[in-house]
Design an enzyme around this catalytic site. Sequence first.
Site, mmCIF file in Angstrom:
data_model
loop_
_atom_site.group_PDB
_atom_site.id
_atom_site.type_symbol
_atom_site.label_atom_id
_atom_site.label_comp_id
_atom_site.label_asym_id
_atom_site.label_seq_id
_atom_site.Cartn_x
_atom_site.Cartn_y
_atom_site.Cartn_z
ATOM 1 N N CYS A 74 9.290 18.522 4.216
ATOM 2 C CA CYS A 74 10.394 19.583 4.050
ATOM 3 C C CYS A 74 9.666 20.905 4.712
ATOM 4 C CB CYS A 74 10.630 19.975 2.467
ATOM 5 S SG CYS A 74 11.531 21.389 2.374
ATOM 6 N N CYS A 184 14.517 21.113 10.192
ATOM 7 C CA CYS A 184 14.737 20.780 8.858
ATOM 8 C C CYS A 184 14.891 19.101 8.771
ATOM 9 C CB CYS A 184 16.094 21.395 8.292
ATOM 10 S SG CYS A 184 16.630 20.682 6.629
HETATM 11 N N1 DGL Z 1 14.945 19.248 4.113
HETATM 12 C C1 DGL Z 1 14.357 20.846 3.755
HETATM 13 C C2 DGL Z 1 13.422 21.246 5.101
HETATM 14 O O1 DGL Z 1 13.144 20.569 5.911
HETATM 15 C C3 DGL Z 1 15.317 21.845 3.508
HETATM 16 C C4 DGL Z 1 16.665 21.384 2.866
HETATM 17 C C5 DGL Z 1 17.095 22.593 1.873
HETATM 18 O O2 DGL Z 1 17.674 23.681 2.143
HETATM 19 O O3 DGL Z 1 16.690 22.127 0.984
HETATM 20 O O4 DGL Z 1 13.711 22.244 5.560
#
Ligand code: DGL
Length: 264
Positions: A74, A184
Site C-alpha cells: 500500500c 496506489c
Molecule cells: N491501496 C492503497 C495504496 O496503495 C490505498 C487505498 C486506500 O485509500 O485505502 O495507496
Amino acid sequence: MQRQQPIGIFDSGVGGLSIGRAIREALPYEDLVYFADIEFSPYGVKCTEVINQRCEYIVNFLLKQGCKVIVIACNTATVNSIKYLRTQFAIPIIGVEPGIKPAALQSKTGIIGILATEKTLQSASYAQLTAKFSKQVNILSRACPKFVTLVESLQHNSDQAVTVAEQYINPLLAAGCDQIILGCTHFSFLRSAIEKVLGTEAAIIDTAIAVAKQLENRLYELNLLRPGEINGEAWFFSSAVNASAIDVMSKLWGDEVHRSAVRL
Ligand code: DGL
C-alpha cells in the site's frame, strides 16, 4: 527466522493483491499471508495516527502468523507509516512507493503524471520523493478516490471505470504527460480501463514487479528464501467479516481464497 516461514503482505483492502500476485509469480515456493483491512478502508482519507495504529495492529497480527518479512502492499501506508513501523518492529519491512524514478527516466516530454490517494500526495515522504526529480521532470498529480471504490466493488472492468479514468487522466494527457504512474496498488486492477484512456499517448508505470524483485533480493541477503521444492500456499485474512470480502479477494487473486475472514 526460518526460511519456511511465510511472507506477510497487507493493504487497506484488496489493492495489495496486485503486489501479492507479483510476489506469487516471482517467488512461487513461498507461503503467503495476506491481510486486507477492509473494515478500515480507504486509508487515503485517514489521518496518519489512524494509519499508524492500523498498520501496527496488522504487523502484530502477521507476526502471530509467524511471518519472516512484512510487505506493505500500500503506497499510502508506506509513505505515511513505514518509518514509524520500523521503529516499532525488528522484522524486515518492505514498502511500495510511486515509481517516479522510472517515469522520469522514460519521459520524453519531461512531464509525468501520478495517480494516487490524497493521503499519499499530502505526505512528507512523497514531497521528498518528488523533490529529488523536480529539476528533471514536471510532476503533475491527481488524487483518484473513486478508483479505490471501483476495485473494492469489483467494478474495475466496467464502462464506469473507463468514464472515471477519463475524468482523472484526460487533464494529465492534455498537459503533456507521457508517463502515468500508478501510485496506489488498487490501480493496477484498473490497467485495462486506464489503457483505454491512454491509447498510445502515455505509458503506465507500475512498481508491483519491482517490489517483488526487491523482496526476493532482501530474502536472499537474509538467507531467508524458501528452497524450491513445492509450490507455496496462500492464506487470506480481512478485518471485515462478510462473504463478499472473501468473494472479492478470490476474484482478484484468481483462485479460491481458503480461509475465512477474521475480525481484529
Ligand atoms: N491501496 C492503497 C495504496 O496503495 C490505498 C487505498 C486506500 O485509500 O485505502 O495507496
